[in-house]
Design a protein around this motif. Structure first.
Motif, short mmCIF file in Angstrom:
data_model
loop_
_atom_site.label_atom_id
_atom_site.label_comp_id
_atom_site.label_asym_id
_atom_site.label_seq_id
_atom_site.Cartn_x
_atom_site.Cartn_y
_atom_site.Cartn_z
N ILE A 282 0.82 -1.21 0.15
CA ILE A 282 -0.05 0.02 0.13
C ILE A 282 0.95 1.26 0.01
O ILE A 282 0.41 2.18 -0.20
CB ILE A 282 -1.00 -0.10 1.31
N GLY A 334 -5.95 -2.01 -4.50
CA GLY A 334 -6.16 -1.87 -3.11
C GLY A 334 -7.40 -2.49 -2.40
O GLY A 334 -7.70 -2.49 -1.34
N TYR A 428 -7.04 5.15 -6.00
CA TYR A 428 -5.55 5.27 -6.18
C TYR A 428 -5.30 5.79 -7.51
O TYR A 428 -4.22 6.24 -7.80
CB TYR A 428 -4.99 3.92 -5.83
N ALA A 529 -4.40 4.15 4.09
CA ALA A 529 -5.21 4.82 2.71
C ALA A 529 -6.20 5.78 3.40
O ALA A 529 -6.43 6.86 2.55
CB ALA A 529 -5.93 3.54 2.13
N VAL A 533 -4.32 8.88 1.42
CA VAL A 533 -5.09 9.10 -0.09
C VAL A 533 -6.34 9.70 -0.07
O VAL A 533 -7.34 9.55 0.71
CB VAL A 533 -5.34 7.59 -0.55
#
Lengths: 668, 528
Positions: A282, A334, A428, A529, A533
């Motif tokens: 990740i 992911g 992503y 994440a 992200v």
């Protein structure tokens, strides 16, 4: 219960020892096969109790490590023989021992009368042992032991009919391509170990310790290199571009082997490995992108090849490559849980499909044998109309085909749809998401097409086998149909543990149990994440429904085309082939990738080897040495007047040399 | 310490006693000659076991014997022997391999059996002696003692081109030996005369220039023996021409003289030059790994293929040793033992089929698995061990070598060397496939007999070791760890001292000032 985890790999190992050492003298197939199967069943029972124990614990406590002994210790490096139980490994041992047991059972019937029956069961148990080490190992090196071990068993089982050159070639190809992957795996281990040790003084290869240290790893940079190395390993083991070409050839092995090793378990090891180290992957967005792209590309590429093959097992082989591509697509976006979910459902329906094809081949083989025909029992062009002859095989095969095609209500639908949705909605890869989804959806359409093409060619229409042989076609024995029924059943219901949220809500908020179950494994990635992200787009449930509908529609279109081409007007495929001979030839010949690899790697290596040997070693190095020898000979020819014989000559030279040197030092 | 006094001398000279005993045996009583040789070598092995049990896990030289020997003018030579964790296993490897090698000749050699056995036993004297010598001059003598019987073994009992092979072996080795002798004497004078005590030489602080030249002389001698690329061409010839026992010993033990020489002499004696030449050695090692693998791939003769695989394996050893850290050297040492076991076993296997078919050409075989299932199983296991499959011995050594060198300054070499794992699978499996798989079409192969009891008995101990060292290598690694630690410290300290110009003249301080290279605090146990 957890402390008995070592029993799980031990049982198959006992089977290896018994059948390996005494199988030849036991001779009785029932005993040999019985031992082999029972050992795996024993592991299955232990695995079940471990799973139940795990489920009884609160989710944050579902982690257990058992170190049996220290394997290697040198300086800062330490590797244990130790096992790790968490939701992921518990799931994997269930799949491996469960599906594994069914395939062992099936093999008793399928391999009946084969020369080297004991050898087969020894290898199969050895495989199960290695695969269990792979999924249970609590550190990278033990995983690698299993990783290489399954590769070895794959080699041995592909080459089971070793008197056939093609079988030997295929086995070697599989092993070597896997080794290319292993090269990456090893470099990944080195770099990770060295980087954490050098910079943070954490010298470990233990998964739990690595996960605890993973917050230290930077995003991108070295981690990209590490993860790319590991991914290279995964492409070898899991037959992804560029290292997929061994898997179709691996069909030289007995069919149950294809079901167990080359569909349900071993080839998914790469997916498992990424899942196991998700907390590292990740942190490497570039690698994730590469994985997603390779996965999508493999999915569509292999699917196209699958449409033109006539060997029933080859179609399934390309299908496996393609489905593995879907799993990697999931990992790359992911959606680790979705990837593992598809791994599980795929294990059910693809094992069922392979075993079903085995049942067909078994029957065809006998029929052709009785008719003294030399036709290839695996060629679908000789089949047709088998559904009435082999009803159980047909039904189980059909439901599995529906499952893989992604028709709602069957297991493959849930997992594949989850992957496609995540490919579309993941945060992503930006606008590339649409491409990934598009490729995935089209690949799913191809899947539906070639799978139904297979079903139509095999089970429907006129029976194209010689009439004489036709009478000998019959359903396989119970020991073969039982595993088919169990797996067929799982292929239908196996998906209901992971109902996507959007569907679950319709039915009164059924949670996605599967995702929830795996949550602790992927928690670190989830948190990372969430923090790092940025979610740019929020998708509505309507969109999800829409995409779902689209992908189902594409699948239906695929099936319809297959129906039109192979049931309604079977003359079209031939016309199509005639119209585009070049295209057909390219697809039929697998896009000439094998030939390309031969041209690029195999032949140059051989040529280089020959040149180095005949050119460098013999001409240059030996030339110099022989030259020196000639001079020495000439010299000793002079000396021979004084002394004779080699050893004396030698001693004299020594003495002279000593005098010269000592003299030099004393008098300089 | 319950270490038996003079044990090392007993082990070393028992074979000599055996050789002398053999002199009195009737020329034609082959069975007696074989029996004596086997008996003696077995006794030597049994007597060498207390070395393992009595060995203390520390860095000290143990079982030490020091007796003044020759005094000639300024020259003082002592009979000074002892073992540490590094030489311990090599001595054991030698005593272990010898009975196996002798048993393998049972039916292979029918001429001049007595002399052959004498040569083998003398060879054992030389090999053990070279591993235990702590006096440089003594080492040199044993080194030479070892070469002569080997020369005869190849030259008298060898194959068609035996004279060429023996000559080549001889020239290569002689060049190396002479250079080493030069350097040895030069070193002696640099140290200011006295005796040839190796431990005394360790303490010298030689200037870089001297180190360079002396290192080159020693390194060349050892590199030929290893053999390192491009000095390897004597090996395939020597191996193909030598009788089976000769090949086994050559591969299992003799080649280790070269790598052992680096570890025991070249590196600790000349640490600065070692640092200077590490890139060169690493380059040659890596070339050796790839080059030998490529050449091995296209060999037509099984024995030559195995010989080239040796060159590749020894490349790994050298790479590990020159990582100069715990994992690298431990891996290199393990790989020496592994290579002894696996390649020794491979040569035995080649010997088995050669004795049956009198050919070693790959194309003459094919499909043997069907005819010889026991042989096939054993061959498969040994092949897998040779390509370093986890669970077999080959993996542990190879892995430690690679991870050790990856952690050191030669990281990129390690990356290239890692690709060797692909090539080794290619050439070994391809060979295995062509010999064992396929149709059993050649009528001569259709009547081949599977291994007999003697042959299985030869292979059994090797197979046990293959698995034991693969699954539980701890006893081996643990015994060598302190000595390696010591060596690494020694070399690194000297190198660090030289980098601090002020401290150079005062080595004692430099020792303290030098940073300890291995992060001791970071043992995995503490990380947990």
């Amino acid at each position: 219960m957890f402390e008995y985890v070592w029993l799980i790999p031990l049982f198959p190992l006992i089977g290896v020892v018994i059948n390996g050492l005494f199988g030849k003298s036991i001779k009785n197939e029932k005993i040999i096969g019985g031992i082999g199967s029972l050992m795996v069943f024993g592991s299955f029972l232990v695995a079940c109790s471990i799973l139940f124990r795990l489920l009884s614990l609160p989710s944050e406590e579902r982690l257990y490590e058992l170190n049996v002994f220290t394997w290697i210790q040198s300086g800062t490096f330490k590797a244990d023989i130790g096992f790790l139980i968490d939701p992921l490994s518990a799931l994997m041992i269930m799949v491996v021992t469960g599906v594994g047991f069914l395939i062992h059972l099936y093999s008793i019937g399928y391999m009946h009368g084969e020369e080297g029956f004991y050898r087969y069961f020894t290898y199969l148990n050895l495989f199960t042992f290695s695969m269990l080490l792979l999924v249970l190992g609590n550190n990278l090196l033990l995983m690698f032991v299993g990783w290489e071990g399954v590769g070895l068993c794959s080699y041995l089982l592909i080459g089971y009919y070793f008197h056939k050159k093609s079988a030997g070639d295929a086995g070697k190809k599989a092993f070597v391509m896997n080794r290319v992957g292993d090269f990456g795996f090893l470099l990944g281990v080195f770099t990770l170990f060295w980087f954490l040790g050098q910079n943070y003084n954490i010298w470990t290869i233990n998964f739990v310790e690595l996960s605890k240290a993973s917050h230290l790893l930077p995003v991108g940079g070295i981690v990209t290199i590490i993860t790319l190395c590991f991914f290279l390993g995964a492409t070898g083991k899991s037959a992804q571009i560029p290292l997929y070409t061994w898997l179709p050839d691996a069909m030289e092995g007995p069919t149950p082997v294809s079901a167990l090793i080359h569909a349900a378990t071993m080839v998914t090891a790469g997916v498992y490995m990424i899942g196991r180290m998700n907390f590292i992957f990740i942190k490497a967005p570039e690698t994730m992108l590469v994985i997603a792209c390779i996965g999508a590309a493999t999915a569509i590429f292999a699917a196209t090849i699958g449409t033109a093959q006539n060997d029933i097992k080859r179609v399934l082989a390309y299908s496996t490559v393609s489905q593995l591509g879907f799993m990697f697509l999931a990992m790359g976006v992911g959606a680790f849980a979705a990837g593992v979910f598809h791994l599980m459902t795929h294990a059910f329906f693809k094992a069922c499909l392979f075993l079903g094809s085995g049942s067909v081949i078994h029957s065809m083989h006998h029929a052709l044998h009785h008719a003294h025909s030399h036709d290839d029992p695996q060629d679908m062009r000789h089949m047709g109309g088998l559904k009435s002859k082999m009803p159980i095989t047909f039904i189980t095969f059909l439901v599995s085909t529906i499952a893989i095609a992604g028709i709602p209500g069957f297991s493959g639908f849930f997992s594949k749809d989850e992957i496609l949705w995540q490919a579309f909605a993941n945060p992503y890869h930006g606008s590339l998401n649409y491409v990934l989804w598009g490729i995935g959806a089209v690949a799913a359409g191809f899947t539906a097409f070639y799978m139904f093409r297979l079903v139509f060619m095999t089970f429907f229409g006129e029976c194209r086998i010689t009439p004489k042989a036709k009478d000998h076609l019959h359903e396989s024995p119970f020991v073969i149909t039982l595993p088919l029924m169990v797996l067929g059943f799982l292929a239908v219901v196996g998906g209901y543990v992971g109902i996507p949220k959007v569907i679950g809500e319709v039915f009164g908020g059924i949670p996605n149990l599967f995702e929830h179950y795996l949550e602790p494994v992927f928690r670190i990635s989830e948190e990372f994440a969430k923090e790092h992200v940025q979610v740019t787009a929020h998708h509505s449930a309507a969109l999800e429904w829409g995409l779902m509908g689209t992908s189902v529609l594409i699948a239906v279109v695929g099936i319809s085309i297959a129906y039109a081409l192979y049931i309604v007007s079977p003359s079209i495929p031939a016309k199509f082939t005639a119209a585009f001979p070049g295209l057909h030839r390219a697809v039929y010949n697998k896009w000439y990738i094998d030939e390309l690899y031969d041209l690029l790697f195999v032949n140059p290596c051989k040529a280089l080897g020959r040149f180095l040997w005949k050119g460098f070693d013999v001409v240059i190095v030996d030339g110099i040495v022989n030259g020196v020898a000639k001079v020495t000979m000439g010299f000793s020819g002079v000396l021979r007047h004084v002394q004779s014989g080699f050893v004396h000559n030698y001693a004299l030279t020594m003495a002279l040399g000593m005098v010269v040197i000592v003299g030099f030092y004393l008098f300089r | 310490m319950n270490q038996m006094p003079a044990l090392l001398s007993i082990i070393t000279f028992l074979p000599l006693l055996g050789a002398i005993l053999l002199l009195f045996v009737n020329k034609n009583s082959h069975a007696v000659a074989r029996g004596i040789a086997l008996g003696v070598s077995l006794i030597v092995f049994l007597v060498s076991i207390p070395l393992i049990t009595g060995f203390q896990n520390n860095a000290e030289f143990q079982f030490v014997e020091l007796v003044p020997w020759i005094t000639a003018g300024p020259f003082q030579m002592n009979y000074h022997v002892g073992i540490d964790g590094i030489s311990l296993w090599l001595v054991i490897l030698t005593t272990f391999i010898m009975p196996i090698a002798i048993l393998s000749t049972w039916t292979a050699v029918e001429e001049k059996v007595k002399e052959y056995m004498i040569c083998l036993l003398l060879l054992e004297v030389g090999m053990i002696g070279a591993f235990i010598a702590l006096d440089l001059f003594l080492f040199y003598i044993f080194w030479e003692v070892m070469l002569i019987p080997m020369y005869f073994i190849i030259g008298i009992w060898g194959g068609k081109n035996k004279l060429y092979a023996a000559m080549k072996f001889f020239i290569y080795t002689m060049v190396g030996s002479l250079l080493m002798l030069v350097a040895l004497i030069a070193l002696y004078f640099k140290a200011g005369g006295g005796d040839f005590n190796l431990l005394k030489f360790y303490q010298l602080s030689l200037d870089p220039g001297t180190q360079t030249w002396m290192f080159l002389a020693f390194a060349l001698a050892f590199a030929i023996k290893v053999p390192m690329f491009p000095l390897h061409t004597w090996l395939p010839d020597a191996h193909t021409e030598a009788p089976t026992a000769g090949s086994v010993i050559l591969a299992a033990v003799l080649l280790k003289m070269g790598t052992y020489g680096f570890v025991r002499f070249a590196m600790p004696l000349f640490p600065l030059a070692t640092a200077q030449f590490t890139p060169l050695i690493a380059t040659l090692s890596v070339i050796g790994i790839i080059y030998a693998a490529l050449v091995a791939m296209v060999q037509e003769d099984v024995k030559k293929l195995v010989a080239y695989s040796s060159v590749a394996h020894l490349g790994f050893v050298m790479l590990g040793v020159f990582a100069i850290n715990q994992q690298g050297i431990a891996g290199g040492m393990l790989q020496m033992l592994n290579h002894g076991v696996s390649t020794g076993a491979l040569f035995l296997i080649v010997g088995f089929i050669y004795e049956r078919r009198h050919t070693r050409l790959i194309t003459d075989f094919g499909g043997l698995s069907k005819q010889m299932p026991v042989f096939a199983t054993i061959f498969m296991i040994v092949t897998l061990s040779s390509i370093g499959l986890p669970g077999t011995n080959g993996f542990v050594g190879e892995f430690l070598v690679l991870i050790g060198s990856f952690e050191s300054s030669i990281r990129w070499y390690s990356v290239i060397a890692t690709s060797g794992v692909i090539l080794s699978a290619v050439y070994m499996l391809w060979m295995f496939q062509r010999v064992m798989f396929g149709e059993l079409s050649n009528p001569k192969n259709q009547v081949l007999k599977d291994l007999n009891a003697r042959e299985v008995a030869i292979m059994l101990p090797l197979l046990v070791l293959i698995f034991f060292m693969g699954v539980y290598p701890r006893p081996f690694i643990d015994k060598m760890t302190p000595s390696i630690e010591n060596l690494v410290q020694h070399v690194k300290t000297k190198q660090a001292a030289a980098n601090q110009p002020v401290a150079q003249s005062v080595p004692a301080q430099a020792v303290q000032a030098a940073p300890v290279p291995l992060p001791q605090a970071a043992t995995p146990a503490e990380v947990k």
